[in-house]
Design an enzyme around this catalytic site. Structure first.
Site, PDB file in Angstrom:
ATOM      1  N   ASN A  24      56.161  41.632  38.622  1.00  0.00           N
ATOM      2  CA  ASN A  24      57.281  41.330  37.726  1.00  0.00           C
ATOM      3  C   ASN A  24      58.432  42.243  38.132  1.00  0.00           C
ATOM      4  OD1 ASN A  24      59.059  41.017  35.605  1.00  0.00           O
ATOM      5  ND2 ASN A  24      57.755  42.049  34.090  1.00  0.00           N
ATOM      6  N   TRP A  25      59.405  41.650  38.815  1.00  0.00           N
ATOM      7  CA  TRP A  25      60.496  42.482  39.346  1.00  0.00           C
ATOM      8  C   TRP A  25      61.520  42.862  38.284  1.00  0.00           C
ATOM      9  CZ3 TRP A  25      62.426  41.178  44.976  1.00  0.00           C
ATOM     10  CH2 TRP A  25      61.381  41.422  45.872  1.00  0.00           C
ATOM     11  N   LYS A  26      61.439  42.236  37.105  1.00  0.00           N
ATOM     12  CA  LYS A  26      62.402  42.526  36.032  1.00  0.00           C
ATOM     13  C   LYS A  26      63.832  42.354  36.572  1.00  0.00           C
ATOM     14  CE  LYS A  26      58.883  45.411  33.992  1.00  0.00           C
ATOM     15  NZ  LYS A  26      58.525  46.561  33.159  1.00  0.00           N
ATOM     16  N   HIS A  52      57.008  38.865  27.357  1.00  0.00           N
ATOM     17  CA  HIS A  52      56.950  40.253  27.818  1.00  0.00           C
ATOM     18  C   HIS A  52      57.507  41.160  26.722  1.00  0.00           C
ATOM     19  CE1 HIS A  52      57.772  43.906  30.050  1.00  0.00           C
ATOM     20  NE2 HIS A  52      56.915  43.470  30.953  1.00  0.00           N
ATOM     21  N   GLU A 102      59.439  43.560  26.780  1.00  0.00           N
ATOM     22  CA  GLU A 102      60.881  43.835  26.870  1.00  0.00           C
ATOM     23  C   GLU A 102      61.684  42.677  26.279  1.00  0.00           C
ATOM     24  OE1 GLU A 102      60.824  44.822  31.042  1.00  0.00           O
ATOM     25  OE2 GLU A 102      59.736  46.668  30.552  1.00  0.00           O
ATOM     26  N   GLU A 139      49.454  44.293  28.051  1.00  0.00           N
ATOM     27  CA  GLU A 139      50.348  45.353  28.507  1.00  0.00           C
ATOM     28  C   GLU A 139      50.680  46.275  27.339  1.00  0.00           C
ATOM     29  OE1 GLU A 139      52.655  44.091  32.253  1.00  0.00           O
ATOM     30  OE2 GLU A 139      53.760  43.345  30.538  1.00  0.00           O
ATOM     31  N   GLY A 148      56.047  51.346  32.664  1.00  0.00           N
ATOM     32  CA  GLY A 148      57.088  52.150  33.293  1.00  0.00           C
ATOM     33  C   GLY A 148      57.022  53.631  32.976  1.00  0.00           C
ATOM     34  N   SER A 171      52.018  50.507  34.419  1.00  0.00           N
ATOM     35  CA  SER A 171      51.848  51.623  35.359  1.00  0.00           C
ATOM     36  C   SER A 171      50.685  51.433  36.326  1.00  0.00           C
ATOM     37  CB  SER A 171      51.722  52.953  34.604  1.00  0.00           C
ATOM     38  OG  SER A 171      52.911  53.223  33.894  1.00  0.00           O
ATOM     39  N   GLY A 230      54.960  45.986  37.486  1.00  0.00           N
ATOM     40  CA  GLY A 230      56.411  46.092  37.521  1.00  0.00           C
ATOM     41  C   GLY A 230      56.867  46.901  38.721  1.00  0.00           C
ATOM     42  N   GLY A 231      57.137  48.182  38.486  1.00  0.00           N
ATOM     43  CA  GLY A 231      57.734  49.046  39.511  1.00  0.00           C
ATOM     44  C   GLY A 231      57.027  49.014  40.859  1.00  0.00           C
TER      45      GLY A 231
HETATM   46  P1  PGA Z   1      55.201  48.752  35.232  1.00  0.00           P
HETATM   47  O1  PGA Z   1      55.603  47.412  34.421  1.00  0.00           O
HETATM   48  O2  PGA Z   1      54.146  48.350  36.233  1.00  0.00           O
HETATM   49  O3  PGA Z   1      56.476  49.196  35.887  1.00  0.00           O
HETATM   50  O4  PGA Z   1      54.673  49.716  34.247  1.00  0.00           O
HETATM   51  C1  PGA Z   1      54.641  46.465  34.077  1.00  0.00           C
HETATM   52  C2  PGA Z   1      55.278  45.319  33.344  1.00  0.00           C
HETATM   53  O5  PGA Z   1      56.144  45.547  32.478  1.00  0.00           O
HETATM   54  O6  PGA Z   1      54.919  44.148  33.580  1.00  0.00           O
END
Ligand code: PGA
Length: 246
Positions: free
Chosen positions: A9-11, A93, A95, A163, A169, A208, A229-230
């Site tokens: 997930n590149w956000k 998600h 966010e 999640e 993050g 993470s 994500g990251g």
């Molecule tokens: P993260 O994000 O791996 O950067 O913690 C995961 C996500 O929000 O899908």
């Protein structure tokens, strides 16, 4: 056991130039033992999908509108995203739930929109830190599952991602025992609601995930891959996670 899925997930990261990461990832993982998905910003879906043709990488989207078309300035329907090349759509998600006030009912409608367009819905759930500290993690996740997963979910049209909000993050990850507890509960809830098909429905862990912890997390019972994500932004990192899922 279902085949694992490593989903990136590149956000709000990456541009059209980041297509080099797709090429590098396909070179690093030519024949992965798991399914591989990258969800870039909307504007990159079409070109990334074109670049990923003939590779093991699928391209997805991070959100969709519930309606198929209409007067919704700035929004994108699942149909438009599938037309651009998305095979999966992340919905709910944390966010989006936090930044855009999306409710379980909104997420449920978006998951149905993904299905209507022929995409797989990746439905996200997870507790906040305060909810975990209060001992409510299982209850929160169960309630979100009840509200966010539509009737008609199958192993073919739905992936569920657990999640924990406080792990996203932050570099903080629940213990493997805590991940197992939630995923076991999720599997039991799905079995009670959807019967035999629930055993094949993929349950991803997200928050993470890194190349260094992926193998341990993916070995936990009822963890069928990760939503990353990251560590999905760079092919060199994500390849380590894809290989850990093999
Ligand atoms: P993260 O994000 O791996 O950067 O913690 C995961 C996500 O929000 O899908």
């Amino acid at each position: 056991m279902p085949r694992k899925l490593a989903a990136g997930n590149w956000k709000m990261n990456g541009t059209l130039g980041s297509i080099s990461e797709i090429t590098a990832l396909s070179k690093a993982c030519p024949d992965p033992a798991c399914d591989v998905l990258i969800c870039p910003p909307f504007t990159a879906i079409a070109s990334f999908a074109h670049a990923a043709k003939g590779t093991a990488i699928s391209i997805g989207a991070q959100d969709c509108h519930a309606n198929a078309s209409g007067a919704h300035t700035g929004d994108l329907s699942a149909e438009i995203l599938v037309d651009a090349g998305a095979t999966h759509i992340i919905v709910g998600h944390s966010e989006r739930r936090a930044d855009h006030g999306e409710s379980d009912a909104d997420v449920n409608a978006k998951a149905q929109a993904a299905w209507r367009a022929g995409a797989v819905a990746i439905i996200c759930v997870g507790e906040t830190e305060a909810e975990r500290d209060a001992g409510d993690a299982l209850k929160v996740v169960s309630n979100q599952m009840t509200g966010s997963i539509p009737d008609g979910a199958t192993a073919a049209n739905t992936v569920i991602a657990y999640e924990p909000v406080w792990a996203i993050g932050t570099g903080r990850v629940p213990s493997l025992e805590d991940i197992a507890e939630v995923h076991d509960e999720m599997r039991a809830r799905l079995a009670a609601r959807f019967g035999d098909d629930a055993s094949e429905m993929r349950l991803l862990y997200g928050g993470s995930v890194k190349p260094s912890n992926a193998a341990d997390i993916f070995a936990v019972s009822n963890v069928d891959g990760g939503l990353v994500g990251g560590a999905s932004l760079k092919a060199s990192d994500f390849a380590g996670i894809v290989n850990a899922a093999g």
